[in-house]
Design an enzyme around this catalytic site. Structure first.
Site, mmCIF file in Angstrom:
data_model
loop_
_atom_site.group_PDB
_atom_site.id
_atom_site.type_symbol
_atom_site.label_atom_id
_atom_site.label_comp_id
_atom_site.label_asym_id
_atom_site.label_seq_id
_atom_site.Cartn_x
_atom_site.Cartn_y
_atom_site.Cartn_z
ATOM 1 N N ASN A 29 18.668 65.057 63.757
ATOM 2 C CA ASN A 29 18.836 66.047 64.827
ATOM 3 C C ASN A 29 20.317 66.398 64.882
ATOM 4 O O ASN A 29 21.117 65.612 65.378
ATOM 5 C CB ASN A 29 18.335 65.470 66.157
ATOM 6 C CG ASN A 29 18.597 66.421 67.312
ATOM 7 O OD1 ASN A 29 18.976 67.581 67.117
ATOM 8 N ND2 ASN A 29 18.411 65.925 68.533
ATOM 9 N N LYS A 43 21.771 68.606 66.601
ATOM 10 C CA LYS A 43 22.250 69.079 67.919
ATOM 11 C C LYS A 43 23.122 70.328 67.718
ATOM 12 O O LYS A 43 22.825 71.127 66.831
ATOM 13 C CB LYS A 43 22.968 67.945 68.640
ATOM 14 C CG LYS A 43 22.105 66.678 68.669
ATOM 15 C CD LYS A 43 22.597 65.594 69.564
ATOM 16 C CE LYS A 43 21.622 64.425 69.507
ATOM 17 N NZ LYS A 43 21.944 63.364 70.435
ATOM 18 N N GLY A 46 23.932 58.344 71.333
ATOM 19 C CA GLY A 46 25.353 58.653 71.159
ATOM 20 C C GLY A 46 26.292 57.619 71.753
ATOM 21 O O GLY A 46 27.484 57.859 71.910
#
Ligand code: 13P
Length: 249
Positions: free
Chosen positions: A9, A11, A174
């Site tokens: 992903n 982002k 994260g």
């Protein structure tokens, strides 16, 4: 047997050029090597065309979101027809960042899933996960059950069997912290039990469940070795070609 699936992903990272460069380097480094797992990249909308133009063998192209209507006056939004035309086969729905910053709710997520299943062949990657406060209060199980039940309301078992669910504890995204392997396995098993209760065991056994949250080349193997973890949704470790390749097997 459920095939493992690893999705990066990205982002809001990478421009078109950076995407094309990544794909060129990826192809060069893997040098026709094949993998047992399925693998793909969920990029921002603007990069999907780069992924379409430079088709990499077996690379799944995924979007990070879509709208629940097929067209209309929804400035800034993207429909599933637009995505399918760009060879997008998978779409992330209800990522915690979209719930947190863009007011997505279990109800809007449910509408998106219905639109996808009723109008396309795309496979949704439905995200769920608890906040740190919910984790510390030990309410993870209830939070996950509510998210899954509401997201899947009025969706048929036939469609649910095609679904991918990503369990991503928000406090592990994260942050460099991961859920322990046992915690991740327990929640993925819980998700399967919830699906079995809502539908049938055969359907629950077909659903693929990923773990996400600070997954890296160094820790992915232990997660994937768990009986109910069928893959990973990976953020930052998917951005560099070598790391991404080292996530695959
Ligand atoms: P990180 O791997 O950077 O923790 O991100 C996880 C994630 O949100 C994937 O969707």
């Amino acid at each position: 047997m459920r095939q493992k699936i690893i999705i990066g992903n990205w982002k809001m990272h990478k421009t078109m050029k950076e995407t094309t460069d990544f794909l060129t380097e990826f192809e060069k480094k893997i040098n026709n090597k094949t993998f047992n797992c399925q693998f793909g990249i969920a990029s921002s909308f603007t990069n999907l065309i780069a992924l379409k133009n430079k088709q990499v063998k077996n690379l799944i192209v995924a979007a990070q979101n879509c709208h629940d209507q097929l067209q209309g006056a929804f400035t800034g939004e993207v429909s599933i027809n637009m995505l399918e035309e760009l060879n997008v086969s998978h779409v992330i729905i209800g990522h915690s960042e979209r719930r947190q910053y863009f007011n997505e709710t279990n109800e809007s997520i449910n509408r998106k899933l219905k639109t996808i299943f009723n109008n396309s062949k795309m496979i949704p990657i439905l995200c769920c996960g608890e906040t740190l406060v919910q984790y510390e209060r030990k309410t993870t199980d209830q939070v996950i059950e509510t998210q899954i039940k509401l997201a899947l309301r009025d969706i048929s078992g036939k469609n649910v069997a095609k679904l991918i669910i990503a369990y991503e504890p928000i406090w592990a995204i994260g942050t460099g912290k991961t859920a322990s392997v046992a915690e991740a396995q327990n929640i993925c098993a819980l998700i399967r039990t919830i699906i079995a209760k809502l539908y049938q065991k055969e359907i629950a056994n077909k659903v693929r469940i990923q773990y996400g949250g600070s997954v890296k080349p160094e820790n992915i193997k232990t997660f994937l070795a768990q009986p109910d973890i069928d893959g990973a949704l990976v953020g930052s470790a998917s951005l560099q070609v070598t790391d991404f390749i080292n996530l695959l097997h």
